[in-house]
Motif scaffolding. Sequence first.
Motif, mmCIF file in Angstrom:
data_model
loop_
_atom_site.group_PDB
_atom_site.id
_atom_site.type_symbol
_atom_site.label_atom_id
_atom_site.label_comp_id
_atom_site.label_asym_id
_atom_site.label_seq_id
_atom_site.Cartn_x
_atom_site.Cartn_y
_atom_site.Cartn_z
ATOM 1 N N ALA A 389 0.832 -1.206 0.000
ATOM 2 C CA ALA A 389 0.000 0.000 0.000
ATOM 3 C C ALA A 389 0.865 1.255 0.000
ATOM 4 C CB ALA A 389 -0.925 -0.004 1.214
ATOM 5 N N LEU A 390 1.938 1.233 0.779
ATOM 6 C CA LEU A 390 2.851 2.381 0.810
ATOM 7 C C LEU A 390 3.535 2.573 -0.543
ATOM 8 C CD1 LEU A 390 4.504 1.892 4.326
ATOM 9 C CD2 LEU A 390 3.009 3.776 3.632
ATOM 10 N N PHE A 391 3.922 1.449 -1.149
ATOM 11 C CA PHE A 391 4.616 1.533 -2.430
ATOM 12 C C PHE A 391 3.692 2.091 -3.510
ATOM 13 C CE2 PHE A 391 6.570 0.009 -6.338
ATOM 14 C CZ PHE A 391 7.912 0.257 -6.095
ATOM 15 N N LEU A 392 2.458 1.606 -3.552
ATOM 16 C CA LEU A 392 1.496 2.123 -4.530
ATOM 17 C C LEU A 392 1.205 3.602 -4.282
ATOM 18 C CD1 LEU A 392 -1.037 -0.839 -4.816
ATOM 19 C CD2 LEU A 392 0.392 0.095 -6.649
ATOM 20 N N SER A 393 1.170 3.999 -3.020
ATOM 21 C CA SER A 393 0.944 5.416 -2.699
ATOM 22 C C SER A 393 2.072 6.284 -3.239
ATOM 23 C CB SER A 393 0.824 5.597 -1.186
ATOM 24 O OG SER A 393 -0.286 4.888 -0.683
ATOM 25 N N SER A 394 3.310 5.799 -3.105
ATOM 26 C CA SER A 394 4.449 6.571 -3.618
ATOM 27 C C SER A 394 4.419 6.641 -5.140
ATOM 28 C CB SER A 394 5.763 5.960 -3.138
ATOM 29 O OG SER A 394 5.992 4.696 -3.742
ATOM 30 N N GLU A 395 4.000 5.539 -5.800
ATOM 31 C CA GLU A 395 3.898 5.527 -7.262
ATOM 32 C C GLU A 395 2.875 6.557 -7.743
ATOM 33 O OE1 GLU A 395 5.235 2.637 -9.831
ATOM 34 O OE2 GLU A 395 6.623 3.694 -8.522
ATOM 35 N N LEU A 396 1.696 6.515 -7.149
ATOM 36 C CA LEU A 396 0.648 7.448 -7.553
ATOM 37 C C LEU A 396 0.990 8.879 -7.140
ATOM 38 C CD1 LEU A 396 -2.478 5.285 -6.666
ATOM 39 C CD2 LEU A 396 -1.550 5.772 -8.939
ATOM 40 N N GLY A 397 1.679 9.030 -6.006
ATOM 41 C CA GLY A 397 2.091 10.366 -5.569
ATOM 42 C C GLY A 397 3.052 11.010 -6.545
ATOM 43 N N LEU A 398 4.011 10.222 -7.048
ATOM 44 C CA LEU A 398 4.959 10.758 -8.023
ATOM 45 C C LEU A 398 4.253 11.098 -9.332
ATOM 46 C CD1 LEU A 398 7.867 11.497 -8.491
ATOM 47 C CD2 LEU A 398 8.367 9.128 -9.080
ATOM 48 N N SER A 399 3.260 10.296 -9.706
ATOM 49 C CA SER A 399 2.486 10.591 -10.911
ATOM 50 C C SER A 399 1.705 11.893 -10.757
ATOM 51 C CB SER A 399 1.531 9.433 -11.210
ATOM 52 O OG SER A 399 0.751 9.700 -12.353
ATOM 53 N N LEU A 400 1.054 12.073 -9.623
ATOM 54 C CA LEU A 400 0.285 13.300 -9.374
ATOM 55 C C LEU A 400 1.198 14.514 -9.235
ATOM 56 C CD1 LEU A 400 -2.407 11.983 -6.862
ATOM 57 C CD2 LEU A 400 -2.772 12.729 -9.225
ATOM 58 N N PHE A 401 2.395 14.309 -8.697
ATOM 59 C CA PHE A 401 3.359 15.395 -8.560
ATOM 60 C C PHE A 401 3.699 15.975 -9.933
ATOM 61 C CE2 PHE A 401 7.855 16.812 -8.274
ATOM 62 C CZ PHE A 401 7.705 17.816 -7.324
ATOM 63 N N GLY A 402 3.904 15.092 -10.919
ATOM 64 C CA GLY A 402 4.200 15.557 -12.272
ATOM 65 C C GLY A 402 3.040 16.314 -12.884
ATOM 66 N N VAL A 403 1.812 15.819 -12.666
ATOM 67 C CA VAL A 403 0.628 16.507 -13.200
ATOM 68 C C VAL A 403 0.493 17.895 -12.579
ATOM 69 C CG1 VAL A 403 -1.886 16.469 -13.311
ATOM 70 C CG2 VAL A 403 -0.593 14.365 -13.716
ATOM 71 N N CYS A 404 0.669 17.979 -11.266
ATOM 72 C CA CYS A 404 0.553 19.276 -10.578
ATOM 73 C C CYS A 404 1.610 20.259 -11.054
ATOM 74 C CB CYS A 404 0.654 19.077 -9.068
ATOM 75 S SG CYS A 404 -0.750 18.191 -8.355
ATOM 76 N N LEU A 405 2.844 19.785 -11.229
ATOM 77 C CA LEU A 405 3.904 20.665 -11.737
ATOM 78 C C LEU A 405 3.543 21.208 -13.114
ATOM 79 C CD1 LEU A 405 7.459 19.201 -10.941
ATOM 80 C CD2 LEU A 405 6.434 21.311 -10.102
#
Length: 504
Positions: A389-405
């Motif tokens: 669950a933590l690993f998937l959260s980091s994966e999706l977090g990095l994806s959302l980080f790029g979208v927000c940037l």
Amino acid sequence: MVSYKNSPYQNIVVTQEEEEINVFLDGVPYITLPEPDIAEVELISHVPMLIAEDPREVLMIGGLGGPLREVMRHPSVKRVDYVEIDPYLIATVKEGAKDLVSSELSSRLLSIHLTDGRAFVKSTHNRYDCVILCLSEPSTIERNRYFTEEFFLSVRHVLKEGGVFAFLLPGSLSYYTEELKGVNGTIYASLVSAFPSSMIVPFHKNLFLARKGAPLDALPALLVSRLKERGLETRFLSPSELGYLFEQKRQNWVKETITSRRFTNNRDSLPISFLYWLSYLNLSTSPKFRWLFQAARGARPFHLFTGLCALLLPLFFLRRTAGRALCFSLATTGLSSFVSQAILIFSFQTVFGSIYSEIGALFATSLGGMAVASILVTLIMKRSTFYLALFLSSELGLSLFGVCLSLFLPLSGGRASFHALLFISGGFAGMEFPLATGLYRRDRIGKRVAPLYASDLLGGFLGALFSFFLLPALGFKQSLLFLSATKAASAFLILLSRQDINRK
């Protein structure tokens, strides 16, 4: 070599052969002393000043060692704002041409501003009859920011009605390679977007001219007339030379050559002129790699997404294993983290100018985020078994980080905001590796770490290549969206492989 020094803004090297002194900034030729290239000096200083009807206030970004002197010879001039960020450069040029520079700097007409040129244009409340940009070609991201559509619009804002803007770029009087055509074409397209009344005067260095709210026509006769009216004695710009420079046939030829294809505008977040300049330099150093730069310039998001799909299909249809999924995930994290940090650093340069003395602190912030995240995740892993669950959260977090940037491009704000974003970007990269090692092969430590670490390094290597070749061609926004899609696909692959991961 007679001098080698590092200022807070750049590397300054001085060489001397007999009486000739050459100054290099970050390896790029800046000026020849004690007598600079008189043709270039008179071209960049007198032509825009002669076009302006009654030039009283002038802004010069660069121009020490010749252009300043020539501009102040015009009798109507009341004030010249000279902008140079590096006092060490002024001192260096003064040593090589003491009489010339001393006379320039001691003039009562001159106001010296030791600040970034782009920041000055953005903040000044003055309005000018002429703005003259005396800087070298877009050989770096920092220098490219003076040749973007955004900067040209800022210059337009500080010009008076009928005001003139001028700068030089490498050109040719006979033949343009595709690369040289691209350098001039992308910048000319950007200039026309800000100044509909624009033109190029062909020379071994092309003179780009733009005027606010007034046409650029009937110039040869007008320039000759004003040259005589103002009583200016010139060594290069004679009436016959002016007639030759503005000959209609040559004007048409250079415009048709440079606009023979539609070029993308050079922007802060799409530094395509920088890539063309690198391609142009490559022709004289390693022409066998020309195809690589051509491929990079032709890259489009469609090509990258096609390649990503071709890579993912075997992973989806072959037996999904924890090893394949986690290795792919860490490789894409290395790629995404490297490119997003490159975008943040390039954006920092665009906003603040020189990065020469601050690059260490920026990298330290990123590494600090990586270290803090790794330590925190390691501590959490001792108290929790929800690794997946933590690993998937980091994966999706990095994806959302790029979208927000991508949504907030072009980035702005204070230095602290860039450091915070770099810390977050480093944090996403730092938290995944310990989680991946916890998920993959909980026995046989060496065999679980080696492929994961290799995948992470491979991703960083690909990120470096992406940042150098593809980032200037695709632009920051499209690159971030592609990386976000890559991380989303990586998270989906992890989700499909969760049963095999849970068995480990």
